[in-house]
Write a protein that holds these residues in place. Structure first.
Motif, PDB file in Angstrom:
ATOM      1  N   GLN A   1       0.876  -1.015  -0.098  1.00  0.00           N
ATOM      2  CA  GLN A   1      -0.052  -0.105  -0.113  1.00  0.00           C
ATOM      3  C   GLN A   1       0.821   1.369   0.052  1.00  0.00           C
ATOM      4  O   GLN A   1       0.546   1.992  -0.603  1.00  0.00           O
ATOM      5  N   PHE A   2       1.956   0.971   0.798  1.00  0.00           N
ATOM      6  CA  PHE A   2       2.779   2.265   0.894  1.00  0.00           C
ATOM      7  C   PHE A   2       3.617   2.473  -0.522  1.00  0.00           C
ATOM      8  O   PHE A   2       3.531   3.647  -0.775  1.00  0.00           O
ATOM      9  N   GLN A   3       3.996   1.538  -1.137  1.00  0.00           N
ATOM     10  CA  GLN A   3       4.789   1.706  -2.524  1.00  0.00           C
ATOM     11  C   GLN A   3       3.667   2.133  -3.553  1.00  0.00           C
ATOM     12  O   GLN A   3       3.862   3.079  -4.371  1.00  0.00           O
ATOM     13  N   GLU A   4       2.279   1.675  -3.270  1.00  0.00           N
ATOM     14  CA  GLU A   4       1.380   2.436  -4.325  1.00  0.00           C
ATOM     15  C   GLU A   4       1.108   3.845  -4.035  1.00  0.00           C
ATOM     16  O   GLU A   4       1.213   4.533  -5.098  1.00  0.00           O
ATOM     17  N   LYS A   5       1.004   4.282  -3.085  1.00  0.00           N
ATOM     18  CA  LYS A   5       0.882   5.617  -2.617  1.00  0.00           C
ATOM     19  C   LYS A   5       1.992   6.391  -2.906  1.00  0.00           C
ATOM     20  O   LYS A   5       1.894   7.388  -3.505  1.00  0.00           O
ATOM     21  N   ALA A   6       3.218   5.991  -2.652  1.00  0.00           N
ATOM     22  CA  ALA A   6       4.218   6.644  -2.941  1.00  0.00           C
ATOM     23  C   ALA A   6       4.629   6.927  -4.259  1.00  0.00           C
ATOM     24  O   ALA A   6       5.238   7.757  -4.682  1.00  0.00           O
ATOM     25  N   SER A   7       4.005   6.040  -5.153  1.00  0.00           N
ATOM     26  CA  SER A   7       4.383   6.290  -6.617  1.00  0.00           C
ATOM     27  C   SER A   7       3.577   7.342  -7.385  1.00  0.00           C
ATOM     28  O   SER A   7       3.752   7.453  -8.592  1.00  0.00           O
ATOM     29  N   LYS A   8       2.725   7.731  -6.551  1.00  0.00           N
ATOM     30  CA  LYS A   8       1.844   8.973  -7.068  1.00  0.00           C
ATOM     31  C   LYS A   8       2.831  10.031  -7.529  1.00  0.00           C
ATOM     32  O   LYS A   8       3.489  10.260  -6.534  1.00  0.00           O
TER      33      LYS A   8
ATOM     34  N   GLU B   1      21.380   7.133   8.827  1.00  0.00           N
ATOM     35  CA  GLU B   1      20.590   6.050   8.263  1.00  0.00           C
ATOM     36  C   GLU B   1      19.874   6.091   6.960  1.00  0.00           C
ATOM     37  O   GLU B   1      19.888   5.258   6.080  1.00  0.00           O
ATOM     38  N   TYR B   2      19.550   7.546   6.912  1.00  0.00           N
ATOM     39  CA  TYR B   2      18.994   7.862   5.293  1.00  0.00           C
ATOM     40  C   TYR B   2      20.075   7.531   4.227  1.00  0.00           C
ATOM     41  O   TYR B   2      19.794   7.009   3.147  1.00  0.00           O
ATOM     42  N   LYS B   3      21.369   8.169   4.571  1.00  0.00           N
ATOM     43  CA  LYS B   3      22.305   7.722   3.525  1.00  0.00           C
ATOM     44  C   LYS B   3      22.647   6.543   3.387  1.00  0.00           C
ATOM     45  O   LYS B   3      22.992   5.996   2.053  1.00  0.00           O
ATOM     46  N   ASN B   4      22.583   5.627   4.175  1.00  0.00           N
ATOM     47  CA  ASN B   4      22.962   4.312   4.031  1.00  0.00           C
ATOM     48  C   ASN B   4      21.727   3.501   2.835  1.00  0.00           C
ATOM     49  O   ASN B   4      21.929   2.337   2.697  1.00  0.00           O
ATOM     50  N   GLY B   5      20.599   4.221   2.718  1.00  0.00           N
ATOM     51  CA  GLY B   5      19.504   3.304   2.140  1.00  0.00           C
ATOM     52  C   GLY B   5      18.139   4.067   2.300  1.00  0.00           C
ATOM     53  O   GLY B   5      17.788   4.098   3.506  1.00  0.00           O
ATOM     54  N   HIS B   6      17.667   4.576   1.295  1.00  0.00           N
ATOM     55  CA  HIS B   6      16.216   5.175   1.602  1.00  0.00           C
ATOM     56  C   HIS B   6      15.222   5.149   0.398  1.00  0.00           C
ATOM     57  O   HIS B   6      15.714   4.648  -0.836  1.00  0.00           O
ATOM     58  N   ILE B   7      13.946   5.226   0.486  1.00  0.00           N
ATOM     59  CA  ILE B   7      13.231   4.976  -0.627  1.00  0.00           C
ATOM     60  C   ILE B   7      13.422   6.273  -1.537  1.00  0.00           C
ATOM     61  O   ILE B   7      13.581   7.610  -0.935  1.00  0.00           O
ATOM     62  N   PRO B   8      13.355   6.232  -2.798  1.00  0.00           N
ATOM     63  CA  PRO B   8      13.900   7.154  -3.805  1.00  0.00           C
ATOM     64  C   PRO B   8      12.896   8.469  -3.607  1.00  0.00           C
ATOM     65  O   PRO B   8      13.957   9.526  -3.723  1.00  0.00           O
ATOM     66  N   SER B   9      11.854   8.461  -3.292  1.00  0.00           N
ATOM     67  CA  SER B   9      11.188   9.770  -3.499  1.00  0.00           C
ATOM     68  C   SER B   9      11.263  10.546  -2.165  1.00  0.00           C
ATOM     69  O   SER B   9      10.813  11.639  -1.891  1.00  0.00           O
ATOM     70  N   ALA B  10      11.945   9.912  -1.042  1.00  0.00           N
ATOM     71  CA  ALA B  10      11.745  10.597   0.334  1.00  0.00           C
ATOM     72  C   ALA B  10      12.711  11.426   0.367  1.00  0.00           C
ATOM     73  O   ALA B  10      13.922  11.518   0.073  1.00  0.00           O
TER      74      ALA B  10
ATOM     75  N   TRP C   1      10.079  -2.852   3.721  1.00  0.00           N
ATOM     76  CA  TRP C   1       9.888  -2.351   2.223  1.00  0.00           C
ATOM     77  C   TRP C   1      10.596  -3.418   1.103  1.00  0.00           C
ATOM     78  O   TRP C   1      11.608  -4.156   1.626  1.00  0.00           O
ATOM     79  N   LYS C   2       9.895  -3.725   0.199  1.00  0.00           N
ATOM     80  CA  LYS C   2      10.286  -4.401  -0.987  1.00  0.00           C
ATOM     81  C   LYS C   2      10.835  -3.985  -2.117  1.00  0.00           C
ATOM     82  O   LYS C   2      11.333  -4.356  -3.137  1.00  0.00           O
ATOM     83  N   GLY C   3      10.407  -2.601  -2.316  1.00  0.00           N
ATOM     84  CA  GLY C   3      11.042  -1.703  -3.283  1.00  0.00           C
ATOM     85  C   GLY C   3      12.281  -1.334  -3.462  1.00  0.00           C
ATOM     86  O   GLY C   3      13.062  -1.747  -2.663  1.00  0.00           O
ATOM     87  N   LYS C   4      12.646  -0.586  -4.327  1.00  0.00           N
ATOM     88  CA  LYS C   4      14.064  -0.167  -4.692  1.00  0.00           C
ATOM     89  C   LYS C   4      14.617   0.830  -3.521  1.00  0.00           C
ATOM     90  O   LYS C   4      13.598   1.355  -2.769  1.00  0.00           O
ATOM     91  N   LEU C   5      15.755   0.736  -3.241  1.00  0.00           N
ATOM     92  CA  LEU C   5      16.428   1.730  -2.236  1.00  0.00           C
ATOM     93  C   LEU C   5      17.419   2.621  -3.057  1.00  0.00           C
ATOM     94  O   LEU C   5      18.098   2.072  -3.744  1.00  0.00           O
ATOM     95  N   LYS C   6      17.625   3.848  -2.673  1.00  0.00           N
ATOM     96  CA  LYS C   6      18.306   4.647  -3.117  1.00  0.00           C
ATOM     97  C   LYS C   6      19.508   4.972  -2.165  1.00  0.00           C
ATOM     98  O   LYS C   6      19.260   5.292  -0.789  1.00  0.00           O
ATOM     99  N   SER C   7      20.753   4.946  -2.321  1.00  0.00           N
ATOM    100  CA  SER C   7      21.936   5.356  -1.386  1.00  0.00           C
ATOM    101  C   SER C   7      22.691   6.524  -1.836  1.00  0.00           C
ATOM    102  O   SER C   7      22.864   6.804  -2.859  1.00  0.00           O
ATOM    103  N   ARG C   8      23.141   7.360  -0.770  1.00  0.00           N
ATOM    104  CA  ARG C   8      23.924   8.439  -1.239  1.00  0.00           C
ATOM    105  C   ARG C   8      25.363   8.310  -1.121  1.00  0.00           C
ATOM    106  O   ARG C   8      25.920   7.565  -0.435  1.00  0.00           O
TER     107      ARG C   8
END
Length: 129
Positions: free
Chosen positions: A36-43, A57-66, A122-129
């Motif tokens: 549900q989270f992924q569906e809403k976040a993809s809007k 923690e964020y730099k180690n991996g976060h949801i791309p649009s966050a 979370w099952k989706g992709k993560l983005k790292s900095r």
């Protein structure tokens, strides 16, 4: 009743209060699963995904649009979040995002959801900095 007994009863009452506040649902905060989270976040518009973990923690991996607004800074940075958006909150396990929801409710936000189980679920992709 002696002093030790009074102290023990007060300690149990304080512990019960802490556990109740910590784990009770937050009124007005929707708890949603990862799908549900992924569906809403993809809007593309009208949704803001907020990672309330600390910057390291964020730099180690976060949801791309966050965006990253740590729980420890949320009260002072609340104006960065538009009340017109649906706000999706997440952290590592779901406890800090729930606390963030409580803070945002006190500031008048109404369209709030948080990720049950946090980024660990979370099952989706993560983005790292």
């Amino acid at each position: 009743m002696d002093f030790v007994m009074i102290l023990l009863v007060a300690s149990y009452a304080l512990l019960a209060y802490f556990l109740t506040v910590r784990f009770m649902p937050v009124k007005g905060l929707q708890t949603i699963n990862a799908e549900q989270f992924q569906e809403k976040a993809s809007k593309r518009s009208g949704v803001l995904v907020v990672d309330v973990r600390e910057p390291h923690e964020y730099k180690n991996g976060h949801i791309p649009s966050a965006i990253n607004i740590p729980l420890s800074q949320l009260n002072s940075r609340v104006k960065e979040i538009s009340p017109k958006n649906e706000v999706l909150l997440y952290c590592r396990t779901g406890i800090r995002s729930k606390q963030a929801g409580r803070i945002l409710r006190r500031h008048g936000y109404t369209n709030l959801s948080h990720l049950r189980g946090g980024i660990a679920a979370w099952k989706g992709k993560l983005k790292s900095r």
